[in-house]
Design a protein around this motif. Structure first.
Motif, PDB file in Angstrom:
ATOM      1  N   VAL A  45      24.087  93.598 -26.208  1.00 52.96           N
ATOM      2  CA  VAL A  45      23.675  94.512 -26.657  1.00 52.96           C
ATOM      3  C   VAL A  45      24.053  96.566 -25.841  1.00 52.96           C
ATOM      4  CG1 VAL A  45      21.444  95.728 -27.615  1.00 52.96           C
ATOM      5  CG2 VAL A  45      22.216  92.927 -27.798  1.00 52.96           C
ATOM      6  N   LYS A  46      23.759  96.138 -24.853  1.00 54.95           N
ATOM      7  CA  LYS A  46      23.907  97.586 -23.729  1.00 54.95           C
ATOM      8  C   LYS A  46      22.803  98.906 -24.178  1.00 54.95           C
ATOM      9  CE  LYS A  46      27.981  96.553 -21.982  1.00 54.95           C
ATOM     10  NZ  LYS A  46      27.033  94.737 -21.164  1.00 54.95           N
ATOM     11  N   PRO A  47      21.740  98.930 -24.750  1.00 60.59           N
ATOM     12  CA  PRO A  47      21.027  99.780 -25.366  1.00 60.59           C
ATOM     13  C   PRO A  47      21.200 100.909 -23.657  1.00 60.59           C
ATOM     14  CG  PRO A  47      19.287  97.858 -24.295  1.00 60.59           C
ATOM     15  CD  PRO A  47      20.811  97.213 -24.369  1.00 60.59           C
ATOM     16  N   ALA A  48      20.773 101.779 -24.543  1.00 60.17           N
ATOM     17  CA  ALA A  48      20.339 102.999 -23.405  1.00 60.17           C
ATOM     18  C   ALA A  48      19.221 102.945 -22.945  1.00 60.17           C
ATOM     19  CB  ALA A  48      19.244 104.218 -23.721  1.00 60.17           C
ATOM     20  N   SER A  49      18.508 102.720 -21.175  1.00 58.52           N
ATOM     21  CA  SER A  49      18.184 102.718 -20.348  1.00 58.52           C
ATOM     22  C   SER A  49      17.637 103.602 -19.721  1.00 58.52           C
ATOM     23  CB  SER A  49      18.206 100.706 -19.943  1.00 58.52           C
ATOM     24  OG  SER A  49      17.456 100.564 -19.578  1.00 58.52           O
ATOM     25  N   SER A  50      16.276 103.223 -18.971  1.00 57.13           N
ATOM     26  CA  SER A  50      15.593 104.259 -17.862  1.00 57.13           C
ATOM     27  C   SER A  50      14.781 102.953 -17.198  1.00 57.13           C
ATOM     28  CB  SER A  50      15.036 104.815 -18.338  1.00 57.13           C
ATOM     29  OG  SER A  50      15.075 105.810 -19.149  1.00 57.13           O
ATOM     30  N   MET A  51      14.882 103.072 -15.516  1.00 56.15           N
ATOM     31  CA  MET A  51      14.573 102.360 -14.491  1.00 56.15           C
ATOM     32  C   MET A  51      12.950 103.392 -14.201  1.00 56.15           C
ATOM     33  SD  MET A  51      15.938 100.016 -12.127  1.00 56.15           S
ATOM     34  CE  MET A  51      16.674  99.308 -13.130  1.00 56.15           C
ATOM     35  N   LEU A  52      12.118 102.881 -14.002  1.00 54.17           N
ATOM     36  CA  LEU A  52      10.711 103.589 -12.987  1.00 54.17           C
ATOM     37  C   LEU A  52      10.673 102.989 -12.476  1.00 54.17           C
ATOM     38  CD1 LEU A  52      10.269 104.390 -16.674  1.00 54.17           C
ATOM     39  CD2 LEU A  52      10.522 107.047 -15.153  1.00 54.17           C
ATOM     40  N   GLU A  53      10.023 103.837 -11.336  1.00 53.20           N
ATOM     41  CA  GLU A  53       8.544 102.959  -9.996  1.00 53.20           C
ATOM     42  C   GLU A  53       7.441 103.547 -10.870  1.00 53.20           C
ATOM     43  OE1 GLU A  53       7.880 101.882  -5.293  1.00 53.20           O
ATOM     44  OE2 GLU A  53       9.333 104.056  -6.321  1.00 53.20           O
ATOM     45  N   VAL A  54       6.455 102.681 -10.815  1.00 56.53           N
ATOM     46  CA  VAL A  54       4.767 103.200 -10.978  1.00 56.53           C
ATOM     47  C   VAL A  54       4.399 102.808 -10.032  1.00 56.53           C
ATOM     48  CG1 VAL A  54       5.127 102.492 -13.699  1.00 56.53           C
ATOM     49  CG2 VAL A  54       4.883 100.891 -12.470  1.00 56.53           C
ATOM     50  N   SER A  55       3.060 103.091  -9.520  1.00 54.15           N
ATOM     51  CA  SER A  55       2.406 102.475  -8.221  1.00 54.15           C
ATOM     52  C   SER A  55       1.784 101.298  -8.846  1.00 54.15           C
ATOM     53  CB  SER A  55       1.150 103.610  -8.570  1.00 54.15           C
ATOM     54  OG  SER A  55      -0.136 103.720  -9.002  1.00 54.15           O
ATOM     55  N   ARG A  56       1.474 101.112 -10.296  1.00 54.80           N
ATOM     56  CA  ARG A  56       0.852  99.197 -10.317  1.00 54.80           C
ATOM     57  C   ARG A  56       0.727  99.374 -12.136  1.00 54.80           C
ATOM     58  NH1 ARG A  56      -6.080  99.707  -9.673  1.00 54.80           N
ATOM     59  NH2 ARG A  56      -5.517 101.508 -11.573  1.00 54.80           N
ATOM     60  N   GLU A 112       8.892  88.115 -34.298  1.00 54.31           N
ATOM     61  CA  GLU A 112       7.886  88.477 -34.959  1.00 54.31           C
ATOM     62  C   GLU A 112       7.664  89.749 -36.088  1.00 54.31           C
ATOM     63  OE1 GLU A 112       4.544  88.452 -33.142  1.00 54.31           O
ATOM     64  OE2 GLU A 112       5.131  86.581 -31.898  1.00 54.31           O
ATOM     65  N   ALA A 113       8.756  90.614 -35.720  1.00 53.67           N
ATOM     66  CA  ALA A 113       9.006  92.085 -36.413  1.00 53.67           C
ATOM     67  C   ALA A 113      10.330  91.973 -37.554  1.00 53.67           C
ATOM     68  CB  ALA A 113       9.299  93.006 -35.490  1.00 53.67           C
ATOM     69  N   GLY A 114      11.000  90.874 -37.036  1.00 54.76           N
ATOM     70  CA  GLY A 114      11.811  90.345 -38.046  1.00 54.76           C
ATOM     71  C   GLY A 114      13.357  90.932 -37.288  1.00 54.76           C
ATOM     72  N   ALA A 115      13.027  91.304 -35.869  1.00 54.57           N
ATOM     73  CA  ALA A 115      14.300  91.728 -35.413  1.00 54.57           C
ATOM     74  C   ALA A 115      15.094  90.649 -34.236  1.00 54.57           C
ATOM     75  CB  ALA A 115      13.966  93.307 -34.842  1.00 54.57           C
ATOM     76  N   THR A 116      16.165  91.128 -33.541  1.00 51.98           N
ATOM     77  CA  THR A 116      16.787  90.240 -32.866  1.00 51.98           C
ATOM     78  C   THR A 116      16.771  91.533 -31.606  1.00 51.98           C
ATOM     79  OG1 THR A 116      18.767  90.973 -33.196  1.00 51.98           O
ATOM     80  CG2 THR A 116      17.921  89.214 -34.497  1.00 51.98           C
ATOM     81  N   MET A 117      17.509  90.696 -30.556  1.00 52.17           N
ATOM     82  CA  MET A 117      17.762  91.311 -29.771  1.00 52.17           C
ATOM     83  C   MET A 117      19.137  92.752 -29.551  1.00 52.17           C
ATOM     84  SD  MET A 117      16.191  90.564 -26.305  1.00 52.17           S
ATOM     85  CE  MET A 117      16.668  90.159 -25.455  1.00 52.17           C
ATOM     86  N   ARG A 118      19.681  92.577 -30.605  1.00 49.12           N
ATOM     87  CA  ARG A 118      20.597  93.520 -31.419  1.00 49.12           C
ATOM     88  C   ARG A 118      20.474  94.275 -32.130  1.00 49.12           C
ATOM     89  NH1 ARG A 118      25.584  91.121 -31.300  1.00 49.12           N
ATOM     90  NH2 ARG A 118      26.136  89.339 -30.862  1.00 49.12           N
ATOM     91  N   ASP A 119      18.946  94.743 -32.342  1.00 46.99           N
ATOM     92  CA  ASP A 119      18.295  95.839 -32.771  1.00 46.99           C
ATOM     93  C   ASP A 119      18.139  96.561 -31.642  1.00 46.99           C
ATOM     94  OD1 ASP A 119      19.059  94.981 -35.882  1.00 46.99           O
ATOM     95  OD2 ASP A 119      17.361  93.004 -35.026  1.00 46.99           O
ATOM     96  N   VAL A 120      17.764  96.494 -30.034  1.00 46.79           N
ATOM     97  CA  VAL A 120      16.826  97.117 -29.349  1.00 46.79           C
ATOM     98  C   VAL A 120      17.917  98.604 -29.303  1.00 46.79           C
ATOM     99  CG1 VAL A 120      16.219  97.205 -27.349  1.00 46.79           C
ATOM    100  CG2 VAL A 120      15.952  95.205 -28.914  1.00 46.79           C
ATOM    101  N   VAL A 121      17.981  99.259 -29.722  1.00 47.34           N
ATOM    102  CA  VAL A 121      18.509 100.730 -29.200  1.00 47.34           C
ATOM    103  C   VAL A 121      18.479 101.050 -27.795  1.00 47.34           C
ATOM    104  CG1 VAL A 121      18.887 100.709 -31.275  1.00 47.34           C
ATOM    105  CG2 VAL A 121      16.667 102.048 -30.384  1.00 47.34           C
ATOM    106  N   ARG A 122      16.901 101.053 -27.392  1.00 48.47           N
ATOM    107  CA  ARG A 122      16.156 101.374 -25.869  1.00 48.47           C
ATOM    108  C   ARG A 122      15.542 100.957 -25.355  1.00 48.47           C
ATOM    109  NH1 ARG A 122      15.553 104.769 -21.755  1.00 48.47           N
ATOM    110  NH2 ARG A 122      14.642 106.631 -21.881  1.00 48.47           N
ATOM    111  N   THR A 123      15.933 100.464 -23.732  1.00 43.57           N
ATOM    112  CA  THR A 123      14.462 100.153 -22.814  1.00 43.57           C
ATOM    113  C   THR A 123      14.661 100.792 -22.463  1.00 43.57           C
ATOM    114  OG1 THR A 123      16.272  99.324 -21.535  1.00 43.57           O
ATOM    115  CG2 THR A 123      15.568  98.008 -23.210  1.00 43.57           C
ATOM    116  N   ARG A 124      12.685 100.630 -21.624  1.00 44.80           N
ATOM    117  CA  ARG A 124      11.905 101.414 -20.644  1.00 44.80           C
ATOM    118  C   ARG A 124      11.898 100.532 -19.677  1.00 44.80           C
ATOM    119  NH1 ARG A 124      11.213 104.391 -24.308  1.00 44.80           N
ATOM    120  NH2 ARG A 124      11.844 106.586 -24.562  1.00 44.80           N
ATOM    121  N   ILE A 125      12.744 100.129 -18.116  1.00 46.21           N
ATOM    122  CA  ILE A 125      12.149  98.685 -16.904  1.00 46.21           C
ATOM    123  C   ILE A 125      10.586  99.374 -16.015  1.00 46.21           C
ATOM    124  CG2 ILE A 125      12.998  97.533 -15.235  1.00 46.21           C
ATOM    125  CD1 ILE A 125      15.068  97.954 -16.694  1.00 46.21           C
ATOM    126  N   TYR A 126       9.753  99.743 -16.417  1.00 50.03           N
ATOM    127  CA  TYR A 126       8.785  99.621 -14.827  1.00 50.03           C
ATOM    128  C   TYR A 126       8.975  99.449 -13.789  1.00 50.03           C
ATOM    129  CZ  TYR A 126       7.167 102.233 -18.566  1.00 50.03           C
ATOM    130  OH  TYR A 126       7.765 103.724 -20.387  1.00 50.03           O
TER     131      TYR A 126
END
Length: 69
Positions: A42-53, A7-21
């Motif tokens: 693609v292999k974007p930079a990524s972080s994974m965090l635990e959240v309470s909810r 919808e933004a005119g991008a693809t998965m290849r345009d992703v440079v960073r992800t955060r996983i909660y």
């Protein structure tokens, strides 16, 4: 994520960073495996965090993606 990117005119290849909660960090391997499948080449930079909810009680994971177009 793919739909929102399209919808933004991008693809998965345009992703440079992800955060996983995660609401349960013990499930990090499942999340990492799914992330690796989705972003295989693609292999974007990524972080994974635990959240309470998350916003919805039934949600176990939320992924934030940053793309450069």
């Amino acid at each position: 994520i793919e739909r929102a990117l399209a919808e933004a005119g991008a693809t998965m290849r345009d992703v440079v960073r992800t955060r996983i909660y995660l609401t349960d960090i013990e499930r990090w391997e499942e999340a990492a495996r799914a992330h690796a499948e989705a972003f295989a080449e693609v292999k974007p930079a990524s972080s994974m965090l635990e959240v309470s909810r998350l916003a919805e009680a039934a949600m176990l994971v939320e992924i934030e993606a940053v793309a450069v177009v």
